[in-house]
Design a protein around this motif. Structure first.
Motif, PDB file in Angstrom:
ATOM      1  N   LEU A  31      -2.022  59.532  34.880  1.00 48.49           N
ATOM      2  CA  LEU A  31      -3.038  59.667  35.929  1.00 48.49           C
ATOM      3  C   LEU A  31      -3.859  60.953  35.740  1.00 48.49           C
ATOM      4  O   LEU A  31      -5.077  60.949  35.889  1.00 48.49           O
ATOM      5  N   VAL A  32      -3.181  62.030  35.375  1.00 44.69           N
ATOM      6  CA  VAL A  32      -3.886  63.295  35.098  1.00 44.69           C
ATOM      7  C   VAL A  32      -4.898  63.087  33.968  1.00 44.69           C
ATOM      8  O   VAL A  32      -6.073  63.461  34.079  1.00 44.69           O
ATOM      9  N   GLY A  39      -9.868  67.730  30.942  1.00 45.60           N
ATOM     10  CA  GLY A  39      -9.218  68.857  31.596  1.00 45.60           C
ATOM     11  C   GLY A  39      -9.608  68.927  33.060  1.00 45.60           C
ATOM     12  O   GLY A  39     -10.579  68.290  33.496  1.00 45.60           O
ATOM     13  N   PHE A  40      -8.850  69.702  33.831  1.00 44.27           N
ATOM     14  CA  PHE A  40      -9.039  69.792  35.274  1.00 44.27           C
ATOM     15  C   PHE A  40     -10.471  70.192  35.659  1.00 44.27           C
ATOM     16  O   PHE A  40     -11.062  71.089  35.062  1.00 44.27           O
ATOM     17  N   HIS A  50      -8.459  77.339  36.345  1.00 47.07           N
ATOM     18  CA  HIS A  50      -7.470  76.986  37.363  1.00 47.07           C
ATOM     19  C   HIS A  50      -6.093  77.530  36.986  1.00 47.07           C
ATOM     20  O   HIS A  50      -5.856  77.933  35.844  1.00 47.07           O
ATOM     21  N   GLY A  51      -5.209  77.524  37.974  1.00 47.89           N
ATOM     22  CA  GLY A  51      -3.791  77.749  37.731  1.00 47.89           C
ATOM     23  C   GLY A  51      -3.027  76.560  38.272  1.00 47.89           C
ATOM     24  O   GLY A  51      -3.591  75.742  39.001  1.00 47.89           O
ATOM     25  N   THR A  71      -3.729  68.023  44.419  1.00 46.76           N
ATOM     26  CA  THR A  71      -2.792  67.299  43.562  1.00 46.76           C
ATOM     27  C   THR A  71      -3.591  66.232  42.834  1.00 46.76           C
ATOM     28  O   THR A  71      -4.761  65.993  43.161  1.00 46.76           O
ATOM     29  N   VAL A  72      -2.941  65.556  41.890  1.00 48.95           N
ATOM     30  CA  VAL A  72      -3.703  64.569  41.104  1.00 48.95           C
ATOM     31  C   VAL A  72      -4.031  63.319  41.920  1.00 48.95           C
ATOM     32  O   VAL A  72      -4.998  62.607  41.638  1.00 48.95           O
ATOM     33  N   THR A  73      -3.263  63.059  42.987  1.00 50.47           N
ATOM     34  CA  THR A  73      -3.555  61.872  43.802  1.00 50.47           C
ATOM     35  C   THR A  73      -4.577  62.176  44.907  1.00 50.47           C
ATOM     36  O   THR A  73      -5.223  61.266  45.413  1.00 50.47           O
TER      37      THR A  73
END
Ligand SMILES: [Zn+2]
Length: 317
Positions: A31-32, A39-40, A50-51, A71-73
Motif C-alpha cells: 500500500l505504501v 516516496g512519501f 519527513h520522519g 498513516t498510509v491508510t
C-alpha cells in the motif's frame, strides 16, 4: 473454434496472491508503494521531507515542513478501518478476479468477518471502481440497448413494460469488425433528456452509435455522435440480430451473473455501484494479472467514504 484468450488467461493465483500479500507487513508495504510510488508526499502540503515513527503498532509519517502526521491508510478508502489490511487485500483480490460477482454474503464467509463488515468493504471497493470508471468515454462503433434489472415479481411483465425494475443503458464500444472493447453501464430513465445528458458525458463526438428503434435513443446525437437505428420489432428474433450481438452478449452475461449471485439484493438503491463493478472488471478483462495492483492504486487515491455516505448513496452527479 480457438480458446477464448480472455477467459483462459492466467490471472493471479491464490498461491501468488499469498506469496505477495499473505501478511500484514507485505500488505502495508504494498500500500505504501502504491500510494507513494516515488516516496512519501505530505497530503497536507506536498512536501517530501519527513520522519517516521511507530505508535500503538501503527507506522506514522511526519512531514518536516508542516509537522502533519499521517498513516498510509489516512486519506484513502481504507481510512478508519478496524480490519487488518490482509482482509482488505483478500477482498480486493476476490472482487477483482471474480468471473461473475461475489456477494457480500460470500465475501463474509471468505473473509471470516461479520456480514455488515463484508457488506461495507464490498460497497467501499465498488465505490472505488465507480469513481474510477466515471470518466469513461466510448468512441468508434458503439452498440447501445436499454436494459432492466431487479424486482422480478412472479407473474409480472418482462421487458420494457414491467414494474419494479431498474432501467439502465448498456453501451459497448466494438472494433469495426464487431469485437467488444469497452463498456459503459449507466442507470437512467429512458427519456430524450436523460439520453442526451448521458451521451454528452459518455460518448466521444466521433462515435457512431447503433441502436434499436427505441425513440429516445435519437438523443445520442446531442454528443455530436452519429446514430443509426435498426428497427427490430422486438421478440427473440431481435436478440439474435447481428447488429447488437455484442451488447446482447454482455447483457446476457450480466443477468446470469446477477441472478446467480444476488438472490435478494439491494439493487435498486445501489444500482450505480453494482453496474460499475461489472463495468470496471469488463474494461480490465484483458489483463487479469494486474487488475489487483490497479484496484489497490485506485483505492489508495480514493478519498475516505464513511459508512453513512456509503449507505445514503443514490448516485451523486
Ligand atoms: Zn506537510
Amino acid at each position: 473454434m480457438g480458446i477464448n484468450r480472455v477467459q483462459f488467461q492466467k490471472g493471479l493465483s491464490i498461491a501468488e496472491f499469498m506469496e505477495r500479500y499473505g501478511t500484514e507487513e507485505k500488505c502495508h508495504a504494498a500500500l505504501v508503494a502504491s500510494r507513494w510510488p516515488t516516496g512519501f508526499v505530505c497530503p497536507e502540503c506536498g512536501c517530501t521531507r519527513h520522519g517516521t515513527f511507530e505508535r500503538k503498532g501503527l507506522r506514522y509519517w511526519q512531514c518536516s515542513a508542516c509537522r502533519a502526521q499521517t498513516t498510509v491508510t489516512c486519506g484513502t478508502i481504507f481510512q478508519s478501518t478496524k480490519r487488518p489490511l490482509t482482509t482488505w487485500f483478500l477482498a480486493m483480490h476476490l472482487l477483482a478476479q471474480a468471473k461473475n460477482n461475489v456477494s457480500a454474503l460470500e465475501l463474509k464467509r471468505h473473509l471470516g468477518v461479520r456480514y455488515k463488515t463484508a457488506w461495507l468493504i464490498k460497497h467501499k471497493l465498488m465505490e472505488v471502481m465507480r469513481e474510477r470508471e466515471e470518466s469513461r468515454q466510448l468512441d468508434g462503433r458503439v452498440e447501445i440497448d436499454d436494459a432492466y434489472l431487479g424486482g422480478e415479481l412472479p407473474g409480472g411483465k418482462s421487458g420494457r413494460g414491467s414494474e419494479n425494475k431498474v432501467p439502465f443503458i448498456a453501451a459497448v464500444q466494438t472494433t469495426e469488425a464487431g469485437h467488444p472493447l469497452f463498456a459503459c453501464l449507466t442507470k437512467l430513465e429512458f427519456t430524450k433528456d436523460a439520453i442526451a445528458q448521458w451521451a454528452k458525458k459518455s460518448l466521444c463526438a466521433s462515435a457512431h452509435v447503433v441502436s434499436d428503434g427505441l425513440w429516445c435513443f435519437q438523443a445520442v446525437t446531442a454528443s455530436g455522435a452519429a446514430h443509426a437505428r435498426t428497427v427490430t420489432g422486438g421478440g427473440p428474433a431481435s436478440v439474435k440480430l447481428e447488429t447488437f450481438r455484442v451488447v446482447n452478449t454482455l447483457l446476457g452475461n450480466l443477468k446470469t451473473a446477477f441472478s446467480g449471485t444476488y438472490h435478494a439484493f439491494d439493487f435498486a438503491k445501489y444500482t450505480h455501484r453494482y453496474l460499475a463493478e461489472v463495468q470496471y472488471r469488463f474494461n480490465r478483462r484483458f489483463d487479469l494479472s494486474s487488475i489487483l495492483a490497479r484496484l489497490l492504486r485506485a483505492s489508495a487515491i480514493t478519498s475516505p467514504h464513511p459508512e453513512r455516505i456509503i449507505r445514503a448513496a443514490e448516485q451523486c452527479g
